[in-house]
Scaffold this motif. Structure first.
Motif, short mmCIF file in Angstrom:
data_model
loop_
_atom_site.label_atom_id
_atom_site.label_comp_id
_atom_site.label_asym_id
_atom_site.label_seq_id
_atom_site.Cartn_x
_atom_site.Cartn_y
_atom_site.Cartn_z
N GLY A 106 0.84 -1.19 0.00
CA GLY A 106 0.00 0.00 0.00
C GLY A 106 0.87 1.23 0.00
O GLY A 106 1.30 1.71 -1.04
N CYS A 107 1.21 1.71 1.20
CA CYS A 107 1.94 2.97 1.32
C CYS A 107 3.40 2.87 0.89
O CYS A 107 4.01 3.85 0.54
N CYS A 153 1.11 1.39 6.51
CA CYS A 153 -0.22 0.78 6.44
C CYS A 153 -0.25 -0.67 6.90
O CYS A 153 -1.32 -1.20 7.22
N GLY A 154 0.86 -1.35 6.92
CA GLY A 154 0.91 -2.74 7.37
C GLY A 154 0.49 -3.75 6.32
O GLY A 154 0.49 -4.95 6.58
N CYS A 209 1.96 -4.94 3.72
CA CYS A 209 2.97 -5.87 3.21
C CYS A 209 3.50 -6.78 4.32
O CYS A 209 4.50 -7.47 4.12
N CYS A 259 8.24 -3.66 2.80
CA CYS A 259 8.59 -2.42 2.12
C CYS A 259 9.74 -1.67 2.77
O CYS A 259 10.33 -0.78 2.15
S1 FES Z 1 3.26 -1.23 2.06
FE1 FES Z 1 2.45 -0.16 3.77
S2 FES Z 1 3.63 -0.98 5.39
FE2 FES Z 1 4.53 -1.84 3.65
#
Ligand code: FES
Ligand SMILES: Cc1cc2nc3c(=O)[nH]c(=O)nc-3n(C[C@H](O)[C@H](O)[C@H](O)COP(=O)(O)OP(=O)(O)OC[C@H]3O[C@@H](n4cnc5c(N)ncnc54)[C@H](O)[C@@H]3O)c2cc1C
Length: 422
Positions: free
Chosen positions: A374-375, A380-381, A383, A410
């Motif tokens: 996501g981020c 965002c958690g 991955c 990430c």
């Molecule tokens: S993509 Fe969001 S925490 Fe890794």
């Protein structure tokens, strides 16, 4: 007793009874009305105490919760920033959050190439103080980069602007994030927002002013000119109403008709000399959120001015744009064994680690391994992945809470041979 006299007595008795019933009715309606008039205070108190309970015992909800968009509001003259008011479908009071925290959204967006829906995860800061019945986020439309106009514009932000109307339903994770107002120390607060980085500052500002806190607040809001300002009238009226709130709009490229001292307070960017001359030598808590160049100037600049790193809180919206030196974990600085093998057990792939890869996420994607993200910034958690064996090193501190035995792809790299459940 004559029949006429008897009829009169019966009539008087019936009349008296009807009168009593009517009086009782009136009394009950008055009581109901009075209770209704008292209700909002009771409801608010109840909702507040429920919020407190939720904050203390359960920080939010697990997984994604369904919300409905109850209102959309364009916030700037260019119509590039839109606020979305979000109410939970289940109608339950929302848990309190810490001003500065963000929500994580899971969107299903049709891929223009295939027409098939694709899951897109993005984070957006809460942009208002806590309300038990709705949350608010404010989203900037992200265009294609000036240097690469052939690229598609931002997927999520454009989807919000073009397709998320009132009545739309959205999947949202509970508020989270370690960038938030520190309420333990009653220090004066300096909020610095660059561009869309104003959103968490709005939440902090509104919360502080509504709470009756006596802390002095400075807001330095950096934009190119007035066309980029968000909620300018709201900010101006707060500054008028609260003598302890000092608004400083800084225009780096004011329009011809914009007058310094009237439309804005300072010509130029928010920089260290401006902070130094405006604030003097007191101790403050600094909160900074803005584009990379702003963060790269201000965070080290404040440190050079002698501000303790513990008094500087910051967040960047992009993928890992700035790594705080005192948070860099030493393990990634150590030389990594050249012959590391990364095994992706679910995909059945065993691959030699690429020393040039920035993160396990980048590495996995380059190998065609299907991993959620996501981020791409540790917030965002999405991955989060189980480590079956081996160890990882973090490039920077994670903002998302990582479960034991997991890692965020990430912002990590392998320290030795690694097996991931991906
Ligand atoms: S993509 Fe969001 S925490 Fe890794
Ligand atoms: C904690 C946190 C809080 C945030 N809060 C807010 C907030 O309050 N408000 C807000 O507006 N945003 C906020 N953001 C940013 C937000 O999460 C998104 O990153 C932002 O909306 C852009 O997402 P997007 O999907 O629209 O763009 P993306 O699809 O991610 O694209 C981003 C840019 O990359 C370009 N691009 C596309 N393809 C390529 C390619 N192949 N190579 C190079 N470039 C490419 C796009 O054209 C675009 O310019 C926050 C982020 C974080 C991490």
């Amino acid at each position: 007793m004559t029949p006429g006299y008897l009829a009169l007595i019966i009539f008087v008795a019936i009349f008296a009874q009807v009168g009593m019933i009517m009086m009782l009715g009136l009394y009950r309606r008055h009581s109901e009305f009075k209770n209704k008039a008292d209700e909002p205070a009771c409801e608010t108190e109840h909702a507040d105490s429920q919020g407190d309970a939720l904050l203390n015992e359960d920080p939010g909800w697990k997984g994604f919760r369904e919300f409905i968009v109850i209102r959309r509001q364009i916030e700037d003259t260019q119509a590039s920033i839109c606020s979305f008011y979000l109410k939970p479908i289940d109608g339950q009071a929302l848990p309190k959050f810490k001003p500065g925290q963000f929500l994580t959204f899971k969107l299903l967006i049709p891929d223009p190439a295939t027409g098939q829906e694709k899951t897109v995860i993005r984070c957006y800061s809460l942009s208002d103080s806590y309300h038990p019945d709705y949350y608010r986020v404010s989203i900037k439309r992200v265009p294609s980069p000036d240097s690469r106009p052939e690229l598609a514009p931002g997927v999520s932000s454009n989807y919000f602007h073009d397709h998320v109307e009132e009545g739309a339903r959205l999947q949202i994770r509970a508020p989270s994030g370690h960038f938030h107002l520190n309420e333990e120390e009653e220090l004066p607060v300096v909020l610095i927002g660059g561009g869309i980085g104003i959103t968490p500052m709005l939440s902090i500002l509104n919360t502080l002013l509504e709470s009756g806190s006596q802390r002095e607040i400075w807001l330095f809001y950096g934009v190119r000119n007035g066309s980029e300002l968000v909620m300018h009238e709201h900010l101006r009226s707060l500054a008028k109403a609260h003598s302890r709130f000092h608004l400083h709009c800084c225009f780096s490229n004011p329009a011809v008709h914009e007058i310094e001292g009237v439309d804005y307070q300072h010509r130029g960017r928010v920089d260290i000399p401006l902070l130094h001359t405006t604030l003097g030598l007191q101790r403050y808590q600094f909160y900074i959120c803005g584009p990379k160049p702003m963060m790269e100037t201000l965070v080290p600049g404040l440190s050079e001015l002698g501000v303790q790193s513990g008094d500087v809180y910051y967040e960047s919206f992009g993928p890992a744009t700035l790594v705080r030196q005192d948070r860099v974990k030493t393990e990634t600085n150590q030389s990594i064994d050249r012959d590391i093998t990364v095994t992706f057990s679910k995909s059945g792939k065993k691959i030699s680690w690429d020393q040039n890869a920035e993160s396990l996420l980048e590495f996995a994607e380059a190998q065609g391994i299907d991993v959620e993200s996501g981020c791409r910034a540790g917030s965002c958690g999405s991955c989060q992945t189980i480590i079956e064996s081996g160890e990882v090193g973090y490039n920077q501190q994670a903002d998302a809470d990582v479960e034991p035995g997991h890692c965020l792809l990430c912002i990590t790299r392998p320290k030795n041979n690694l097996t991931l459940a991906a």
